[in-house]
Design a protein around this motif. Structure first.
Motif, mmCIF file in Angstrom:
data_model
loop_
_atom_site.group_PDB
_atom_site.id
_atom_site.type_symbol
_atom_site.label_atom_id
_atom_site.label_comp_id
_atom_site.label_asym_id
_atom_site.label_seq_id
_atom_site.Cartn_x
_atom_site.Cartn_y
_atom_site.Cartn_z
ATOM 1 N N ALA A 86 0.873 -1.254 -0.002
ATOM 2 C CA ALA A 86 -0.007 0.031 -0.024
ATOM 3 C C ALA A 86 0.921 1.225 -0.057
ATOM 4 C CB ALA A 86 -0.935 0.136 1.275
ATOM 5 N N LEU A 87 1.848 1.358 0.888
ATOM 6 C CA LEU A 87 2.657 2.495 0.775
ATOM 7 C C LEU A 87 3.522 2.595 -0.286
ATOM 8 C CD1 LEU A 87 4.149 2.392 4.386
ATOM 9 C CD2 LEU A 87 2.273 3.700 3.765
ATOM 10 N N VAL A 88 4.185 1.648 -0.832
ATOM 11 C CA VAL A 88 4.815 1.982 -2.010
ATOM 12 C C VAL A 88 3.850 2.425 -3.126
ATOM 13 C CG1 VAL A 88 6.098 0.556 -4.203
ATOM 14 C CG2 VAL A 88 6.601 0.167 -1.865
ATOM 15 N N TRP A 89 2.659 1.843 -3.308
ATOM 16 C CA TRP A 89 1.778 2.262 -4.536
ATOM 17 C C TRP A 89 1.273 3.523 -4.122
ATOM 18 C CZ3 TRP A 89 1.827 1.251 -9.308
ATOM 19 C CH2 TRP A 89 0.819 1.426 -10.320
ATOM 20 N N THR A 90 1.161 4.196 -2.848
ATOM 21 C CA THR A 90 0.726 5.465 -2.705
ATOM 22 C C THR A 90 1.720 6.392 -3.142
ATOM 23 O OG1 THR A 90 -0.351 4.836 -0.635
ATOM 24 C CG2 THR A 90 0.277 6.978 -0.961
ATOM 25 N N LEU A 101 0.645 -8.273 -1.111
ATOM 26 C CA LEU A 101 0.883 -7.226 -1.916
ATOM 27 C C LEU A 101 -0.301 -6.595 -2.866
ATOM 28 C CD1 LEU A 101 4.383 -7.998 -2.973
ATOM 29 C CD2 LEU A 101 3.839 -6.304 -1.254
ATOM 30 N N ALA A 102 -0.922 -7.545 -3.421
ATOM 31 C CA ALA A 102 -1.814 -7.162 -4.261
ATOM 32 C C ALA A 102 -3.240 -6.547 -3.487
ATOM 33 C CB ALA A 102 -2.469 -8.386 -4.931
ATOM 34 N N ILE A 103 -3.477 -7.087 -2.373
ATOM 35 C CA ILE A 103 -4.401 -6.767 -1.373
ATOM 36 C C ILE A 103 -4.366 -5.244 -0.985
ATOM 37 C CG2 ILE A 103 -5.317 -6.910 0.858
ATOM 38 C CD1 ILE A 103 -5.554 -9.683 0.630
ATOM 39 N N GLY A 104 -3.013 -4.748 -0.679
ATOM 40 C CA GLY A 104 -2.615 -3.573 -0.158
ATOM 41 C C GLY A 104 -2.546 -2.583 -1.670
ATOM 42 N N VAL A 125 -5.029 0.874 -1.733
ATOM 43 C CA VAL A 125 -4.750 2.176 -1.499
ATOM 44 C C VAL A 125 -5.109 2.915 -2.742
ATOM 45 C CG1 VAL A 125 -2.425 1.894 -2.352
ATOM 46 C CG2 VAL A 125 -3.029 3.564 -0.494
ATOM 47 N N ASN A 126 -4.869 1.969 -4.080
ATOM 48 C CA ASN A 126 -5.339 2.667 -5.436
ATOM 49 C C ASN A 126 -6.737 3.136 -5.243
ATOM 50 O OD1 ASN A 126 -4.500 2.723 -8.263
ATOM 51 N ND2 ASN A 126 -6.463 2.026 -8.299
ATOM 52 N N ASN A 127 -7.595 2.510 -4.810
ATOM 53 C CA ASN A 127 -9.036 2.824 -5.007
ATOM 54 C C ASN A 127 -9.316 4.034 -3.961
ATOM 55 O OD1 ASN A 127 -9.078 0.671 -6.783
ATOM 56 N ND2 ASN A 127 -11.106 0.125 -6.169
ATOM 57 N N VAL A 128 -8.732 3.835 -2.763
ATOM 58 C CA VAL A 128 -9.054 4.967 -1.784
ATOM 59 C C VAL A 128 -8.360 6.201 -2.107
ATOM 60 C CG1 VAL A 128 -7.878 5.676 0.860
ATOM 61 C CG2 VAL A 128 -8.874 3.281 0.325
ATOM 62 N N PHE A 129 -7.206 5.969 -2.862
ATOM 63 C CA PHE A 129 -6.397 7.315 -3.350
ATOM 64 C C PHE A 129 -7.197 7.973 -4.557
ATOM 65 C CE2 PHE A 129 -3.562 9.815 -5.908
ATOM 66 C CZ PHE A 129 -2.657 10.365 -5.242
ATOM 67 N N LEU A 130 -7.933 7.193 -5.264
ATOM 68 C CA LEU A 130 -8.731 7.741 -6.366
ATOM 69 C C LEU A 130 -10.066 8.127 -5.616
ATOM 70 C CD1 LEU A 130 -9.516 7.876 -9.432
ATOM 71 C CD2 LEU A 130 -10.302 5.620 -9.335
ATOM 72 N N THR A 153 3.796 -0.023 -12.916
ATOM 73 C CA THR A 153 3.911 -1.382 -12.659
ATOM 74 C C THR A 153 5.274 -1.816 -12.567
ATOM 75 O OG1 THR A 153 1.957 -1.891 -13.831
ATOM 76 C CG2 THR A 153 3.383 -3.668 -13.803
ATOM 77 N N LEU A 154 6.283 -1.411 -13.656
ATOM 78 C CA LEU A 154 7.731 -1.605 -13.730
ATOM 79 C C LEU A 154 8.185 -1.094 -12.508
ATOM 80 C CD1 LEU A 154 8.395 -0.767 -17.501
ATOM 81 C CD2 LEU A 154 7.988 -2.881 -16.664
ATOM 82 N N VAL A 155 7.827 0.143 -11.863
ATOM 83 C CA VAL A 155 8.763 0.497 -10.825
ATOM 84 C C VAL A 155 8.240 -0.003 -9.705
ATOM 85 C CG1 VAL A 155 8.670 2.632 -9.198
ATOM 86 C CG2 VAL A 155 8.717 2.952 -11.742
ATOM 87 N N PHE A 156 7.128 -0.462 -9.637
ATOM 88 C CA PHE A 156 6.596 -1.587 -8.494
ATOM 89 C C PHE A 156 7.315 -2.628 -8.409
ATOM 90 C CE2 PHE A 156 3.909 -4.127 -5.737
ATOM 91 C CZ PHE A 156 3.403 -3.187 -4.801
ATOM 92 N N HIS A 157 7.310 -3.229 -9.504
ATOM 93 C CA HIS A 157 8.095 -4.520 -9.420
ATOM 94 C C HIS A 157 9.562 -4.537 -8.883
ATOM 95 C CE1 HIS A 157 5.801 -7.866 -11.010
ATOM 96 N NE2 HIS A 157 4.985 -6.922 -11.483
ATOM 97 N N TRP A 158 10.346 -3.350 -9.827
ATOM 98 C CA TRP A 158 11.581 -3.178 -9.363
ATOM 99 C C TRP A 158 11.759 -2.875 -7.836
ATOM 100 C CZ3 TRP A 158 13.442 1.664 -7.151
ATOM 101 C CH2 TRP A 158 14.760 1.597 -6.993
ATOM 102 N N TRP A 159 11.114 -1.974 -7.128
ATOM 103 C CA TRP A 159 11.031 -1.608 -6.054
ATOM 104 C C TRP A 159 10.730 -2.802 -5.014
ATOM 105 C CZ3 TRP A 159 8.511 3.943 -4.234
ATOM 106 C CH2 TRP A 159 9.016 4.280 -3.050
ATOM 107 N N MET A 160 9.893 -3.733 -5.301
ATOM 108 C CA MET A 160 9.476 -4.743 -4.308
ATOM 109 C C MET A 160 10.481 -5.912 -4.433
ATOM 110 S SD MET A 160 7.157 -3.425 -2.704
ATOM 111 C CE MET A 160 6.769 -5.049 -1.651
ATOM 112 N N PHE A 161 10.803 -6.068 -5.560
ATOM 113 C CA PHE A 161 11.609 -7.340 -5.981
ATOM 114 C C PHE A 161 13.091 -7.223 -6.173
ATOM 115 C CE2 PHE A 161 7.132 -8.284 -6.942
ATOM 116 C CZ PHE A 161 6.892 -9.053 -6.020
ATOM 117 N N ARG A 162 13.654 -5.863 -6.021
ATOM 118 C CA ARG A 162 15.050 -5.717 -6.452
ATOM 119 C C ARG A 162 15.904 -6.658 -5.194
ATOM 120 N NH1 ARG A 162 13.281 -1.552 -3.472
ATOM 121 N NH2 ARG A 162 14.866 -0.601 -1.695
ATOM 122 N N ARG A 163 17.045 -6.893 -5.825
ATOM 123 C CA ARG A 163 17.985 -7.476 -4.936
ATOM 124 C C ARG A 163 18.885 -6.419 -4.116
ATOM 125 N NH1 ARG A 163 20.024 -12.853 -8.084
ATOM 126 N NH2 ARG A 163 18.152 -14.098 -8.574
#
Length: 284
Positions: A101-105, A221-224, A228-233, A268-278
């Motif tokens: 939720a925080l990352v997508w916010t 992750l998908a739940i969060g 937050v996507n819909n709450v923000f909107l 989408t690309l940023v979220f994947h990089w942020w969450m799954f980067r090594r």
């Protein structure tokens, strides 16, 4: 296939999973959601009532009925624990929900700020304290339930069911995202901007939610992110003619589907990089 992906898909094997059970389960969920769930909304329309608050509550009632249909399906038809839709662990990981939720916010806020800089006249201040705080309470309570119900149906139930037929993650993600896209084509934005561009928008966010679930091997992750996507909107930056009939702080005079699609792909690309980067490990 990643080990965590395989473990997540294999959760469907905990219960009874013959094909007719999935057919009956899909029918049950759809009946509760699209038939029983839309009775209040149809009554409002039939009575000629046009009230933003009542319409919001009526639409959310349909999602509660979707959730009720899912619970009956999982517990009675498949005879498996509800938690098996979320994770193979003994309990839900709340920190994972908040992390997503925080990352997508942050990503969503940056997208809106850039849009406002590129199109200075698009957003206007629509804050109405008298109505906003009524919606604030409702959105914070109802929207996470609504989005979680959708995740449990479109990501968990659908993808685990498809996983019984194929072990190709890409095919599972694409199929579940197409299923996610179809009901959203009933949204008012589709009639205004066209089926293809809006279908692409819904499909991309469906792919984002599907791929992070498969890659993480769990649903938190998908739940969060979805919540937050819909709450923000709904509360911060909505747009005129939105399917979410709420009172937001800022409102765009129109939805720009092309900008939305491009930024959703980048997000989408940023979220994947942020969450799954090594993260490099430091040597002692």
């Amino acid at each position: 296939m990643l080990p965590q992906t395989s473990r997540y898909l294999d959760l469907a094997r905990q219960g009874r999973n013959t094909w007719w059970r999935y057919a009956l389960g899909t029918f049950t969920i759809a009946f509760f959601w699209l038939v029983l769930g839309y009775v209040p909304y149809l009554l409002l329309v039939g009575a000629g009532v046009s009230d933003q608050l009542l319409e919001y509550l009526a639409v959310n009632f349909s999602i509660f009925m979707m959730l009720a249909g899912l619970v009956l399906t999982v517990k009675l038809i498949h005879r498996r624990p509800l938690l098996s839709l979320v994770t193979s662990e003994a309990r839900l990981d709340g920190r994972r929900v908040w992390h997503g939720a925080l990352v997508w916010t942050v990503i969503a806020a940056v997208i809106v700020v850039i849009e406002n800089l590129l199109f200075p006249d698009r957003y206007y201040l629509s804050f109405d304290p008298g109505r906003f705080f009524v919606f604030l309470a409702l959105v914070l309570v109802l929207t996470p339930i609504q989005t979680t119900a959708e995740e449990l149906v479109f990501r968990a139930y659908a993808m685990q069911g498809i996983g019984l037929l194929t072990r190709r993650p890409a095919l599972i993600a694409v199929t579940s995202s197409l299923v996610f896209t179809v009901p959203h084509l009933l949204n008012p934005e589709v009639h205004q901007h066209g089926v293809l561009i809006m279908a692409a928008n819904y499909f991309v966010i469906g792919m984002l939610l599907a791929t992070i679930t498969l890659r993480d091997g769990r649903l938190e992750l998908a739940i969060g992110l979805h919540a937050v996507n819909n709450v923000f909107l709904a509360l911060v930056a909505n747009y005129e003619g939105s399917a979410l009939t709420t009172e937001s702080i800022f409102t765009a005079r129109e939805l720009d589907p092309a900008y939305s699609l491009v930024t959703m792909i980048v997000g989408t690309l940023v979220f994947h990089w942020w969450m799954f980067r090594r993260v490099p490990q430091t040597k002692n």
